[in-house]
Motif scaffolding. Structure first.
Motif, PDB file in Angstrom:
ATOM      1  N   ALA A  13       3.455  41.041   8.385  1.00 24.83           N
ATOM      2  CA  ALA A  13       3.130  41.119   6.954  1.00 24.83           C
ATOM      3  C   ALA A  13       1.990  42.113   6.734  1.00 24.83           C
ATOM      4  CB  ALA A  13       2.745  39.742   6.438  1.00 24.83           C
ATOM      5  N   HIS A  14       2.100  42.898   5.675  1.00 27.45           N
ATOM      6  CA  HIS A  14       1.191  44.025   5.444  1.00 27.45           C
ATOM      7  C   HIS A  14       0.295  43.791   4.230  1.00 27.45           C
ATOM      8  CE1 HIS A  14       0.854  48.453   6.537  1.00 27.45           C
ATOM      9  NE2 HIS A  14       0.139  48.406   5.442  1.00 27.45           N
ATOM     10  N   TRP A  15       0.959  43.476   3.114  1.00 28.67           N
ATOM     11  CA  TRP A  15       0.249  43.348   1.841  1.00 28.67           C
ATOM     12  C   TRP A  15       0.247  41.901   1.340  1.00 28.67           C
ATOM     13  CZ3 TRP A  15       3.628  47.638   2.381  1.00 28.67           C
ATOM     14  CH2 TRP A  15       3.010  48.898   2.297  1.00 28.67           C
ATOM     15  N   ILE A  16      -0.721  41.599   0.483  1.00 31.21           N
ATOM     16  CA  ILE A  16      -0.557  40.459  -0.430  1.00 31.21           C
ATOM     17  C   ILE A  16       0.202  41.036  -1.616  1.00 31.21           C
ATOM     18  CG2 ILE A  16      -1.678  38.737  -1.894  1.00 31.21           C
ATOM     19  CD1 ILE A  16      -4.134  38.885  -0.156  1.00 31.21           C
ATOM     20  N   HIS A  17       1.449  40.612  -1.798  1.00 32.83           N
ATOM     21  CA  HIS A  17       2.258  41.136  -2.905  1.00 32.83           C
ATOM     22  C   HIS A  17       1.925  40.366  -4.178  1.00 32.83           C
ATOM     23  CE1 HIS A  17       4.607  43.867  -0.555  1.00 32.83           C
ATOM     24  NE2 HIS A  17       5.052  42.921   0.252  1.00 32.83           N
ATOM     25  N   GLY A  18       1.432  41.111  -5.181  1.00 30.07           N
ATOM     26  CA  GLY A  18       1.098  40.469  -6.446  1.00 30.07           C
ATOM     27  C   GLY A  18      -0.137  39.595  -6.340  1.00 30.07           C
TER      28      GLY A  18
END
Length: 457
Positions: A13-18
């Motif tokens: 996992a790379h980003w916190i989406h939203g």
């Protein structure tokens, strides 16, 4: 070289989406103080990105030139308009096409005469950029092709507002903080499970007082008896092993849901450079193969052209922390083929591409390469789930249902299911995974008549 660089990269996992109030990963990260000052800004939480990170970007064409930002955004805006229009078919009795890919291509085909103002070269370039948009969408959906992604349920997926952000200390800083509140020795790692036996009557050696419905056998021969097991293994593992992993096998309905739902691969390729060849403000280097069109099948072989599926590179931010690192993204069969190649082969191909795109045959090679191999990983067999053609959100709900199915069963909730593939609106995300775990913890809490997920001896 930068002595201060941490060399930290995210293989998963790379980003916190939203990152906004509706996102529990963002909420926890904020509460634990794990984000940089930028990420938590009020205005960042209001950005409607629709799951597409709006990074400052430069787009390279395969002819070795930087494409006009106006031309690129014209095509991209059309693509996003068409993508947004897919939401209209949620619940439709007869959607115009079975898959998102077929729908988008039909819409693009209708607009061909008007693309690029009707001028031949401009039209060809617009089609090439639209082909690149489709590949990016494959990465986002974790699929080989948007033709595999069902159109009707596509709009059920919910994108939270907020400008995607990363963890300065790495994604693992979040679970580390969550685990730090648990008693020592309560979690055993590197303990692969071979089978989960349920609907049984198992006793501890020398303890006839109590029997357990569930017995978990590990690959090293150790066993654990339990009343309840929460299964969070990836859907890719379940697709491959559910028949032998569960004894007795899962009910037909559950097995069919596992079979029907989609699960694909999205891999990363990290390239570390001594010096950047990009401008400091550029955060995304996009790639467009100028001879491609979404309306033509590329008849070329996987071996010869796998790299054309690469959507480009994200620049890891900030360079003070990471050094000069590019992170390439590639999905699908091409991504799985890349896993079979050596680091040297991947590196030389990436260099070939970058020299071609920048038009600089002397571009220095990166000092190192690192990549994910999610398809080869035996306990994942891919990256994350999507709702495939022939499947629906109902399959996600069926996958999430605990067993045994009979609510009156004297030994309820023997098997509970969590993980991103069990969340109907947030599948494919870490926040979906987290919420699904809380959901199952809550289910057990209710059974024990406790208020909310509490620590139990």
């Amino acid at each position: 070289s930068l002595p201060a660089a941490s060399g930290l990269v995210e293989m998963g996992a790379h980003w916190i989406h939203g990152p906004s109030p509706g996102n529990p990963v963002f909420q926890l990260a904020t509460r634990y103080g794990l984000l940089g000052p930028e990420a938590a800004r009020e205005e960042n939480q209001r950005v409607e990105a629709g799951g597409h990170p709006p990074l400052p970007s430069v787009t390279y064409g395969s002819s070795g030139r930087v494409l006009s930002p106006q031309v690129v955004s014209e095509a991209r805006n059309l693509f996003h308009t068409l993508l947004a229009s897919t939401r209209a078919f949620q619940g439709a009795k007869e959607p115009p096409a079975p898959s998102v890919g077929q729908y988008l291509r039909a819409e693009i085909a209708q607009r061909v005469p008007t693309l690029g103002g009707g001028e031949e070269d401009a039209r060809r370039l617009q089609l090439a950029i639209l082909a690149a948009c489709l590949k990016l969408e494959c990465c986002i959906s974790g699929t080989h092709s948007m033709d595999l992604v069902a159109l009707e349920p596509f709009g059920e997926y919910v994108s939270l507002p907020g400008l995607d952000c990363t963890f300065p200390g790495g994604y693992s800083s979040l679970p580390d903080r969550m685990l730090s509140t648990l008693p020592e020795g309560i979690i055993i790692l590197n303990k692969a499970v071979r089978t989960i036996q349920w609907r049984g009557s198992f006793r501890e050696e020398g303890d006839d007082a109590r029997d357990f419905p569930v017995r978990v056998e590990c690959e090293d021969g150790d066993t654990f008896l339990a009343d309840h097991v929460i299964i969070t293994v990836p859907l890719g593992f379940l697709k491959e092993h559910h028949q032998d992993f569960f004894q007795p096998p899962l009910p037909e309905r559950k097995a069919e849901a596992i079979h029907r739902l989609g699960f694909g691969t999205n891999n990363k390729v990290f390239l570390e450079f001594e010096q950047p060849f990009w401008e400091p403000q550029q955060q995304l280097l996009e790639v467009v193969w100028e001879d491609e069109s979404p309306l033509e099948e590329s008849s070329t072989s996987l071996e010869a052209n796998w790299f054309k599926k690469l959507i480009g590179f994200v620049v890891l931010q900030p360079p003070e922390q990471h050094g000069h690192v590019l992170c390439g993204f590639i999905a699908g069969k091409e991504s799985e083929y890349m896993e079979t190649l050596s680091d040297a082969e991947v590196l030389s191909t990436m260099m070939h591409i970058l020299r071609m795109l920048t038009g600089n045959p002397c571009l220095p090679a990166p000092r190192s390469v690192l990549r994910s191999r999610w398809h080869s990983a035996p306990y994942t067999r891919g990256s994350y789930s999507y709702v495939a053609v022939g499947s629906s959100g109902d399959d996600i709900d069926v996958l999430a249902q605990p067993l045994p199915e009979d609510p009156e069963d004297p030994r309820p909730l023997q098997l509970l299911f969590a993980g991103e593939a069990t969340h109907r609106t947030f599948y494919s995300t870490t926040h979906g995974a987290l919420l699904s775990g809380w959901r199952e913890a809550e289910r057990l809490s209710q059974l024990f008549g406790a208020p909310g997920p509490a620590a139990r001896p």
